[in-house]
Design a protein around this motif. Structure first.
Motif, PDB file in Angstrom:
ATOM      1  N   GLU A  90       0.835  -1.187   0.077  1.00 53.30           N
ATOM      2  CA  GLU A  90       0.062   0.060  -0.066  1.00 53.30           C
ATOM      3  C   GLU A  90       0.753   1.300   0.165  1.00 53.30           C
ATOM      4  O   GLU A  90       1.729   1.470   0.830  1.00 53.30           O
ATOM      5  CB  GLU A  90      -0.670   0.089   1.325  1.00 53.30           C
ATOM      6  CG  GLU A  90      -1.931  -1.072   1.253  1.00 53.30           C
ATOM      7  CD  GLU A  90      -2.991  -0.715  -0.010  1.00 53.30           C
ATOM      8  OE1 GLU A  90      -3.217   0.189  -0.337  1.00 53.30           O
ATOM      9  OE2 GLU A  90      -3.459  -1.824  -0.685  1.00 53.30           O
ATOM     10  N   HIS A  91       0.674   2.234  -1.036  1.00 49.73           N
ATOM     11  CA  HIS A  91       1.275   3.462  -0.821  1.00 49.73           C
ATOM     12  C   HIS A  91       0.309   4.543  -0.691  1.00 49.73           C
ATOM     13  O   HIS A  91      -0.794   4.310  -0.650  1.00 49.73           O
ATOM     14  CB  HIS A  91       1.831   3.611  -2.568  1.00 49.73           C
ATOM     15  CG  HIS A  91       3.030   2.913  -2.457  1.00 49.73           C
ATOM     16  ND1 HIS A  91       4.400   3.335  -2.137  1.00 49.73           N
ATOM     17  CD2 HIS A  91       3.265   1.616  -2.968  1.00 49.73           C
ATOM     18  CE1 HIS A  91       5.414   2.321  -2.390  1.00 49.73           C
ATOM     19  NE2 HIS A  91       4.700   1.123  -2.695  1.00 49.73           N
ATOM     20  N   ARG A  92       0.781   5.779  -0.721  1.00 47.85           N
ATOM     21  CA  ARG A  92      -0.140   6.906  -0.525  1.00 47.85           C
ATOM     22  C   ARG A  92      -1.019   6.993  -1.531  1.00 47.85           C
ATOM     23  O   ARG A  92      -2.304   7.365  -1.484  1.00 47.85           O
ATOM     24  CB  ARG A  92       0.843   8.135  -0.409  1.00 47.85           C
ATOM     25  CG  ARG A  92      -0.215   9.622   0.228  1.00 47.85           C
ATOM     26  CD  ARG A  92       0.962  10.564   0.123  1.00 47.85           C
ATOM     27  NE  ARG A  92      -0.086  11.840   0.381  1.00 47.85           N
ATOM     28  CZ  ARG A  92      -1.043  12.429  -0.570  1.00 47.85           C
ATOM     29  NH1 ARG A  92      -1.242  11.920  -1.685  1.00 47.85           N
ATOM     30  NH2 ARG A  92      -1.809  13.544  -0.181  1.00 47.85           N
TER      31      ARG A  92
ATOM     32  N   TYR B  55       2.756   5.566   5.409  1.00 49.82           N
ATOM     33  CA  TYR B  55       2.863   5.087   4.163  1.00 49.82           C
ATOM     34  C   TYR B  55       4.236   5.107   3.794  1.00 49.82           C
ATOM     35  O   TYR B  55       5.113   5.918   4.219  1.00 49.82           O
ATOM     36  CB  TYR B  55       2.069   5.874   2.827  1.00 49.82           C
ATOM     37  CG  TYR B  55       2.093   7.317   2.886  1.00 49.82           C
ATOM     38  CD1 TYR B  55       3.262   7.707   2.231  1.00 49.82           C
ATOM     39  CD2 TYR B  55       1.252   8.082   3.574  1.00 49.82           C
ATOM     40  CE1 TYR B  55       3.283   9.101   2.538  1.00 49.82           C
ATOM     41  CE2 TYR B  55       1.212   9.566   3.476  1.00 49.82           C
ATOM     42  CZ  TYR B  55       2.438  10.225   2.765  1.00 49.82           C
ATOM     43  OH  TYR B  55       2.592  11.505   2.853  1.00 49.82           O
TER      44      TYR B  55
ATOM     45  N   ASN C 210       2.378   9.144  -7.250  1.00 50.88           N
ATOM     46  CA  ASN C 210       2.879   9.102  -5.969  1.00 50.88           C
ATOM     47  C   ASN C 210       3.927   9.933  -5.482  1.00 50.88           C
ATOM     48  O   ASN C 210       4.786   9.886  -5.018  1.00 50.88           O
ATOM     49  CB  ASN C 210       3.437   7.561  -5.755  1.00 50.88           C
ATOM     50  CG  ASN C 210       3.382   6.841  -4.374  1.00 50.88           C
ATOM     51  OD1 ASN C 210       2.745   7.273  -3.836  1.00 50.88           O
ATOM     52  ND2 ASN C 210       4.265   6.302  -3.934  1.00 50.88           N
TER      53      ASN C 210
ATOM     54  N   SER D  57       7.594   3.782   6.056  1.00 50.38           N
ATOM     55  CA  SER D  57       6.916   4.733   6.960  1.00 50.38           C
ATOM     56  C   SER D  57       7.852   5.717   7.576  1.00 50.38           C
ATOM     57  O   SER D  57       9.080   5.652   7.320  1.00 50.38           O
ATOM     58  CB  SER D  57       6.195   4.021   7.905  1.00 50.38           C
ATOM     59  OG  SER D  57       7.360   3.432   8.906  1.00 50.38           O
TER      60      SER D  57
END
Ligand SMILES: Cc1cc2nc3c(=O)[nH]c(=O)nc-3n(C[C@H](O)[C@H](O)[C@H](O)COP(=O)(O)OP(=O)(O)OC[C@H]3O[C@@H](n4cnc5c(N)ncnc54)[C@H](O)[C@@H]3O)c2cc1C
Ligand code: SF4
Length: 505
Positions: free
Chosen positions: A105-107, A340, A408, A334
């Motif tokens: 999971e990314h921003r 993230y 991203n 993180s």
């Protein structure tokens, strides 16, 4: 009639993907032919001349690609030589992290899982590190994946300014680690005395850089069963009637048209040129190009989000030559401010006044020299997500068209903020930052990605093109996600794995 050449296994492109595969096949008994559009990069004083390398782009291709977003042509950062981009690379060889093989999971979205597990590729990472004589130290970077063998060589020692920085960063609660480098440190002309500030973007005049030519192609050519054809540009492939196999590649060698026949074909021209070859290979059975039944060829072009940062303390000289010895991965998944992934930091080859001058012509040379003598410089990478609309296509007259909209980016901005804060706390009050765009395509990948579903990928997990019995890919095109890591060790490991498969075929 074009002249015909033939081999058992034909590898198209002699970068690290194609080179590592030739190396893996050198004792297989198969006749291997490596076909490369470039020649050997000359060893000459200009190798270390910043104006020649960056100002005039002496080793860069003169070709132009078309940026569809801007509606303008640009000169890409591509280098066509035996050894591919590794003739110019920064020689940082990293393994992907365990997290990179799973959906992450990314921003701005999810990076997809790879169709293979880390433990399947781990033995080939170990082989690849040995092949490229990688230096490093295990057990310090908290994000490093498990390894079955230690690094082949000890890390390059830090110079005093980096040693002091490591101490300061550690006091900040960070965990800087020795950078994994493929340099024959002190075993060659590369040592603290040479007037070279690091591999990043420069070819090596001293025989110190472990690249695909020195580590893979040179040793492979010592075998009587491996041949190399330079100055030979592959234009397209031809399939058998019905389209189940590739029967020949069509190429041009110094103006002469050639037909190259083989039993197995491997495309290793890099993440733009490999899809271009497939898109040009249109047949009745493959009207949109070989391997392109589902319109996937060329999609998901990724470059990573990349920046350089220069942190200056005007009060003291850093007196650095070999700066590229430290990495910081505390912000990889993180940060103290965000849950993230942000990205990776590593020191750059040392920036110099003359390097800065090639980018900032309007500033006086004396000022740039003073700044560079007092700086520590970083390279910052964040993951870019695969977007099917970011793609490589053929346009009017066969020109190469790139559609690329970065994503991203907020995660990358966040990484830059963390790095600036880290360096200010370390006592460097002046910070300069530069973001790279479409022409800085050093880490290009993703255009023929591996996957289990032919409707959303081009190759299977072994690198074989879906729907074709004897066509494989061995380059950065295979990557399903860009990750924030340096790509070369992974694509070399994938090629060594493919070599095992083809040697048994
Ligand atoms: C300045 C710079 C710094 C970098 N630093 C690092 C680093 O520190 N660490 C890292 O991991 N990676 C780094 N990289 C990226 C790394 O070099 C690439 O990821 C890697 O070389 C990609 O390998 P490849 O086999 O996919 O393609 P390439 O290296 O591009 O090789 C493809 C080969 O195919 C040839 N070719 C292309 N088209 C044709 C055709 N039609 N016919 C015949 N031959 C063809 C090309 O000439 C080339 O030799 C850097 C790259 C650059 C430019
Ligand atoms: S740092 Fe060493 S290996 Fe890299 S280009 Fe300079 S001399 Fe060569």
């Amino acid at each position: 009639m074009p002249r015909e050449v033939a081999a058992d296994i034909v590898i198209l492109g002699a970068g690290p993907g194609g080179g590592a595969l030739a190396y893996a096949l050198k004792d297989s008994g198969a006749e291997v032919l490596l076909v490369e559009r470039g020649g050997f990069l000359p060893v000459e004083p200009a190798n270390w001349d910043a104006e020649a390398v960056f100002g005039q782009g002496r080793y860069k291709t003169s070709e132009h690609w078309f940026d569809t977003a801007r509606g303008a042509a640009y000169q890409p950062g591509n280098h066509y030589w035996v050894g591919g981009q590794t003739k110019m690379y920064g020689a940082n060889l990293q393994r992907l992290r365990l997290e990179d093989f799973d959906a992450l999971e990314h921003r701005d979205g999810t990076a997809p899982a790879w169709p293979l597990r880390y433990d399947e590729i781990e033995p080939f990472y170990t082989e690849a590190e040995a092949l490229f004589a990688v230096r490093g130290a295990a057990g310090i970077d908290p994000t490093e994946p498990p390894r079955s063998a230690p690094f082949p060589h000890l890390p390059i020692p830090h110079e005093p300014a980096i040693e002091a920085l490591v101490e300061t960063l550690t006091k900040q609660g960070l965990r800087p680690h020795p950078l994994e480098m493929a340099i024959h440190w002190n075993d060659s002309g590369c040592n603290p005395e040479v007037p070279c500030t690091g591999c990043d973007g420069f070819p090596c005049m001293a025989g110190g850089k472990a690249d695909a030519e020195t580590q893979c192609i040179g040793p492979a050519l010592a075998s009587p069963t491996v041949r190399l054809m330079t100055h030979t540009q592959v234009e397209r492939l031809h399939a058998t009637p019905g389209g189940r196999r590739v029967q020949a590649a069509e190429a041009v060698h110094r103006g002469e048209r050639l037909t190259i026949k083989g039993s197995q074909f491997v495309l290793a021209c890099g993440a733009v040129n490999s899809p271009v070859v497939l898109l040009r290979s249109q047949e009745a059975s493959w009207p949109a190009g070989l391997g392109n039944r589902h319109d996937q060829v060329g999609r998901c072009y990724m470059l990573q989000n990349q920046s350089a940062l220069m942190a200056v303390d005007p009060r003291r000289r850093t007196a650095l030559t070999m700066q590229k010895t430290v990495g910081v991965h505390d912000f990889l998944f993180s940060t103290p401010d965000a849950a993230y992934p942000a990205g990776a930091l590593q020191t750059l080859g040392k920036l110099t006044g003359s390097m800065l001058q090639t980018d900032k012509r309007f500033l006086p040379a004396w000022l740039l020299k003073i700044l560079a003598e007092r700086s520590i410089d970083w390279w910052m990478t964040s993951e870019e997500l695969p977007d099917p609309d970011n793609r490589v296509r053929l346009g009017t007259g066969g020109r190469i068209e790139i559609t690329w909209k970065p994503n991203n980016e907020a995660a990358h901005d966040h990484l830059v903020t963390q790095a600036k804060r880290m360096m200010r706390k370390a006592g460097y009050p002046l910070i300069f930052h530069k973001r790279f765009g479409i022409a800085a395509n050093a880490h290009q990948c993703g255009t023929l990605r591996m996957g289990t579903d032919p409707a959303s990928s081009v190759c299977d997990a072994g690198g074989k093109v879906h729907g074709l019995e004897n066509l494989y890919v061995a380059d950065a095109s295979l990557f399903p996600s860009s990750t924030a890591m340096a790509p070369t060790l992974t694509l070399v490991a994938l090629s060594l794995r493919l070599g095992r498969l083809l040697a048994g075929a």
